[in-house]
Scaffold this active site. Sequence first.
Site, PDB file in Angstrom:
ATOM      1  N   THR A  62       0.831  -1.211   0.000  1.00  0.00           N
ATOM      2  CA  THR A  62       0.000   0.000   0.000  1.00  0.00           C
ATOM      3  C   THR A  62       0.860   1.253   0.000  1.00  0.00           C
ATOM      4  OG1 THR A  62      -1.675  -1.184   1.266  1.00  0.00           O
ATOM      5  CG2 THR A  62      -1.832   1.207   1.229  1.00  0.00           C
ATOM      6  N   THR A  63       1.883   1.269   0.855  1.00  0.00           N
ATOM      7  CA  THR A  63       2.757   2.435   0.967  1.00  0.00           C
ATOM      8  C   THR A  63       3.569   2.653  -0.300  1.00  0.00           C
ATOM      9  OG1 THR A  63       2.880   1.961   3.332  1.00  0.00           O
ATOM     10  CG2 THR A  63       4.471   3.539   2.485  1.00  0.00           C
ATOM     11  N   TYR A  84     -12.939  -3.982  -1.640  1.00  0.00           N
ATOM     12  CA  TYR A  84     -14.099  -3.422  -2.346  1.00  0.00           C
ATOM     13  C   TYR A  84     -15.234  -4.417  -2.544  1.00  0.00           C
ATOM     14  CZ  TYR A  84     -16.979  -0.772  -5.583  1.00  0.00           C
ATOM     15  OH  TYR A  84     -18.031  -0.123  -6.160  1.00  0.00           O
ATOM     16  N   TYR A 114      -2.585 -10.333   4.688  1.00  0.00           N
ATOM     17  CA  TYR A 114      -2.552  -8.926   5.103  1.00  0.00           C
ATOM     18  C   TYR A 114      -3.971  -8.478   5.375  1.00  0.00           C
ATOM     19  CZ  TYR A 114      -1.724  -3.824   4.521  1.00  0.00           C
ATOM     20  OH  TYR A 114      -1.671  -2.455   4.668  1.00  0.00           O
ATOM     21  N   ARG A 156      -9.010  -0.189   5.175  1.00  0.00           N
ATOM     22  CA  ARG A 156      -8.846   0.131   3.752  1.00  0.00           C
ATOM     23  C   ARG A 156      -9.651  -0.786   2.840  1.00  0.00           C
ATOM     24  NH1 ARG A 156      -4.844   3.415   1.387  1.00  0.00           N
ATOM     25  NH2 ARG A 156      -3.412   4.372   2.855  1.00  0.00           N
ATOM     26  N   LYS A 214       0.039 -10.231   8.402  1.00  0.00           N
ATOM     27  CA  LYS A 214       0.205  -8.841   8.820  1.00  0.00           C
ATOM     28  C   LYS A 214      -1.148  -8.367   9.309  1.00  0.00           C
ATOM     29  CE  LYS A 214       1.114  -4.169   7.050  1.00  0.00           C
ATOM     30  NZ  LYS A 214       1.362  -3.340   5.832  1.00  0.00           N
ATOM     31  N   ILE A 229       5.538  -4.650   9.843  1.00  0.00           N
ATOM     32  CA  ILE A 229       5.663  -4.114   8.483  1.00  0.00           C
ATOM     33  C   ILE A 229       5.258  -2.654   8.599  1.00  0.00           C
ATOM     34  CG2 ILE A 229       4.854  -4.248   6.104  1.00  0.00           C
ATOM     35  CD1 ILE A 229       4.568  -7.290   6.524  1.00  0.00           C
TER      36      ILE A 229
END
Length: 294
Positions: free
Chosen positions: A44-45, A107, A133, A138, A161, A203
């Site tokens: 994501t980052t 989504y 994850y 999000r 994660k 992370i």
Amino acid sequence: MIQGSMVALVTPMEADGAPDVASLRRLVEFHLEQGTDAIVAVGTTGESATLDEDEHCEVIRLVVEQVKGRIPVIAGTGSNSTTEAISLTRRAKEVGADACLLVTPYYNKPTQEGLYLHHKAVAEAVEIPQILYNVPGRTACDLLPETAARLSQVPNIIGIKEATGNLDRLTEILRLSKPGFLLYSGDDATACEFCLRGGHGVISVTANVAPRLMHEMIAAARAGDRAKAEAIDAKLAGLHRDLFIESNPIPAKWAVAELGLIGTGIRLPLTWLSEDKREPVRAAMRQAEVVSAS
């Protein structure tokens, strides 16, 4: 075992948004020098949502090439399409990633059975260590501890994660999962306590800006040295908070650029950090002593 402080690496970009290869190579070397224990490429980052598949895989390849086996490289290969997640994971394996990180399908809001079958399908399709994850803030779906425990029985799903910030999740997943299943914090603000309670690492977004301190803090927490871990974490508290003053990775990219490590490229719909948010991030950087107090 992949453990310790693992940076969720920002993806350096040129002013036009193209990946900045020279800065990416320098950034990898910076993390190696600062003691980062593993690199997560294009999570994501790393703006995975705005890179196309070829760019995504090329950034992973470049990170693997620059690291040269010195620390593990974990490739972000998750998608809300199971077919696309398999394709990305297969390509990450081909370019030499050590493991893959797969976010829950966002989504489309699958059921727990859908989450189980999705991750099981990717794991069975590509023989590479895989890390689940879970970041419901999000994705709009939550991989529950019971489902994580079911998936821990899949041989090449090695860990999770967990980014809810709920420390009770750690206890529950440890209790339910098979022995040796790895638990990583995905929430910098609670990562110290997470590792003091038996987590295997973090992370981290904060590690983009203060990698040495994050490495030392997590090492102390994993060794059970609460006093040392909490003292270091206190210096990092401002970064844990203010690197999310706008949507990640906007503040992190700005801060890394302030350190002179990357330029100011970012892709729409993300924008550069707002002027009025910059001083709080600078103050957090001063608190962590990654920039001078003057």
